[in-house]
Structure formats: C-alpha cells, structure tokens
Design an enzyme around this catalytic site. Structure first.
Site, PDB file in Angstrom:
ATOM      1  NE  ARG A 159      -5.536   2.810  -1.243  1.00  0.00           N
ATOM      2  CZ  ARG A 159      -6.711   2.176  -1.231  1.00  0.00           C
ATOM      3  NH1 ARG A 159      -6.963   1.246  -2.149  1.00  0.00           N
ATOM      4  NH2 ARG A 159      -7.627   2.452  -0.345  1.00  0.00           N
ATOM      5  CB  SER A 233      -3.714   7.444   3.563  1.00  0.00           C
ATOM      6  OG  SER A 233      -5.043   7.651   3.990  1.00  0.00           O
ATOM      7  CD  GLU A 329      -2.134   4.940   0.045  1.00  0.00           C
ATOM      8  OE1 GLU A 329      -2.914   5.568  -0.679  1.00  0.00           O
ATOM      9  OE2 GLU A 329      -2.456   4.427   1.129  1.00  0.00           O
TER      10      GLU A 329
END
Length: 333
Positions: A159, A233, A329
């Site tokens: 990520r 998420s 995130e």
C-alpha cells in the site's frame, strides 16, 4: 479552470463526512493543470474513497476527471492499456474483463479511481497493482511538466509508492498504463474465492467468473458507501517477525497470519481488531462494521473527528492486547 468557493465535500468522499473546501475545482486535462494558482494550499482527490476529513480544508481541492481508456500496443503475450486517472477503477476492471484482458479481475469492486491505484499500490486477493503496472504519467506541480514513471521509479511497497511519502503533494497522476495478459494465470487461492466459485457451481475457470466471485465476496462483507459511509479497509495488515508471531501464536492459537518468505508474517488486522471486541461497535453514528472489523463506518452524521477518535481507541487496544502497532491506510486531513 473554474474555481468555486466554499464547496461541500460530503458527496465527493465515500465517508460522506460533512466538510467544506475553501476553494474547489475539477479538471479534465493536463492543460488545465497548468492553470493551477501557486498561492493556494492544494489537495488532489479522485474518487474520495481513501480520505477522511476531520476539518474544513482551507485551500484548493481539485478533483481529477481525466478520462479515457485505450489500447496503446500489444505483443504475443500482453496488451498495454492506458487509462485516464479520473476513470472509476471498477468500471475500468469490468472493461478489461469484458475484453478478456487478464490481471485485474481479482481487484474488482475496489472503490476509487484509476489514479489512486499506483499511488496506493492497491491490492486484494493475492494481486497488487505492481503485478500489472507498466508506466504512468504525472504532472509535476512546480516544474509544470509531465514526467513518466516506470514500476522501478514508483518504488512500490505494501500500500505504498513514492507518491505517498517521497513525492507527496508534488505530482498529479494523469494516466496509468497496465500490462495485461492475453493468456491468463488464475489466482484463486487467496481468501474465499475457491469457496465462492464452488457456491457459484463454476466448472470452467475464466476471468469473468473470478471477477464475479470477488464482487460477490466483497458485496457480502463490505458496506456500499452509497448506503453506509466508509473508506473500505481503514487499517493496513501489519507485518511482524517470525519469532514474534511464534510467541503470539502460542498465546493466541487461532491468530491469522500469512508467511511472507522474508522472515516476516503478515497478520490479519481485522482478526486483531475483532479479538479486541470492536466488531459491530457503535457510538453515535461512528462505528466498526459488523461484518468486517477492518472497516470503520459513518452511519449517517458522524464527524471526521469521531471516526478518527474511534481509530485511535482501536489502535491502542490492539497494541495493548497483542503488542502490535496498526497503521491507518486512510489519508487523514
């Protein structure tokens, strides 16, 4: 470029949080990027699916609307598909699947736009953008010119890419080119894909049925932002060393971990959060989704600060119970 003042951002983010931009405009071309004023703080958004506003933005918010999908070349094994950064990611995936261009089918139904895919190195069900990435073009805000980036230039991580840290706020991604397979290799070992395919009574694999299986799974576990505000998420899955995992495994035998082959194990953040009792938790309109603990939700009128405060409490409880530090995130503004 038409710049407006005091514009609500509520409908421009999937969290649906009430916040305002002091200045706002969208752009449809690289030429318009050359018109960006130098005297304002700047925030570029796409689909607004990975952002949480905790306050009004006292600067210029620019929404990327650069569109277009084209095949720029092909060889015996691959097609090279160039997409504008403002294209909706899931619509791009469906376009590829319908044309039998393989590689992104496991990334079906991920919210957001094409431009965010390399920035985040988005991933799901065993596939990441770096696996299909060829190159991108990005506009340098200070030098006011287009620069090409290869996969090596992007320095992809979990990520992560150079656009999130090293070159944060320096570039605007304008288009991305993906290298997709003419001869697919199916990736169905991750998550519940095999079980879902069995439930669908699939007897012959193809990218269309894999895409549909992923859509079915995500739809059953994740809330539709049109119904319940969320950014997917909220936390990354943390990595820990093998020795730390062994100790945790002895104490918590059902802990979920995936060996990475580099001496580390990736933990399922959702499992850690659920074990701390957060799944289904709600305070006011801020909550932890009852079907997937990784997802924080806005049930209607939660503020960004309420969502952020909940994330702090979750981080602290996971650290206290497991000695594991979670990382958000979602981009916090």
């Amino acid at each position: 470029m038409q710049i407006q003042e005091n514009i609500s951002l509520k409908k421009l983010t999937t969290f649906g949080i009430e916040s305002n931009a002091r200045y706002f405009s969208n752009f449809n071309s690289v030429e318009e990027l050359g018109e960006i004023p130098d005297d304002k703080k700047l925030l570029i958004i796409g689909g607004g699916s990975n952002i949480l506003f905790t306050k009004d933005y006292d600067g210029l918010v620019l929404k990327n609307e650069i569109k277009g999908i084209e095949k720029i070349k092909e060889d015996a094994d691959y097609v090279y598909i160039k997409a504008g950064a403002g294209e909706v990611w899931h619509q791009f995936v469906l376009h590829c699947v319908n044309n039998n261009w393989a590689g992104v089918e496991n990334l079906s139904l991920i919210p957001g736009n094409v431009g965010a895919s390399p920035m985040q190195n988005i991933g799901a069900y065993g596939v990441e953008i770096k696996d299909v990435f060829y190159e991108l073009e990005a506009f340098h805000l200070k030098e006011k010119k287009i620069i090409k980036f290869t996969a090596k230039d992007c320095e992809f991580g979990y990520r992560e890419s150079v656009f999130k840290r090293k070159y944060k706020d320096e570039f605007v991604i304008t288009n991305v080119t993906y290298r997709l397979n003419k001869n697919p290799t199916y990736n169905i070992s991750y998550g519940a894909i095999e079980q879902e395919l069995a439930k669908m009574n699939v007897t012959e694999l193809n990218i269309q049925v894999i895409s549909q299986a992923v859509i079915n799974i995500r739809s059953s576990k994740l809330p539709d932002p049109k119904q319940i505000g969320n950014a997917g998420s909220f936390f990354k899955n943390p990595e820990i060393g093998n020795s730390q995992f062994s100790m945790l495994n002895a104490q918590f035998p059902t802990i979920v971990g995936y060996p990475l082959g580099n001496g580390n194990v990736k933990l399922a953040a959702g499992w850690l959060i659920e074990q701390c009792g957060w799944k289904g938790y709600r305070k006011g309109d801020a909550g932890c989704y009852d079907k997937q603990a990784l997802v924080l939700v806005n049930y209607g009128n939660a503020t960004g600060n309420e969502i952020y405060a909940l994330s702090i409490s979750i981080l602290q409880s996971v650290e206290q119970k497991f000695g594991v530090t979670l990382e958000r995130e979602v981009n916090i503004i």
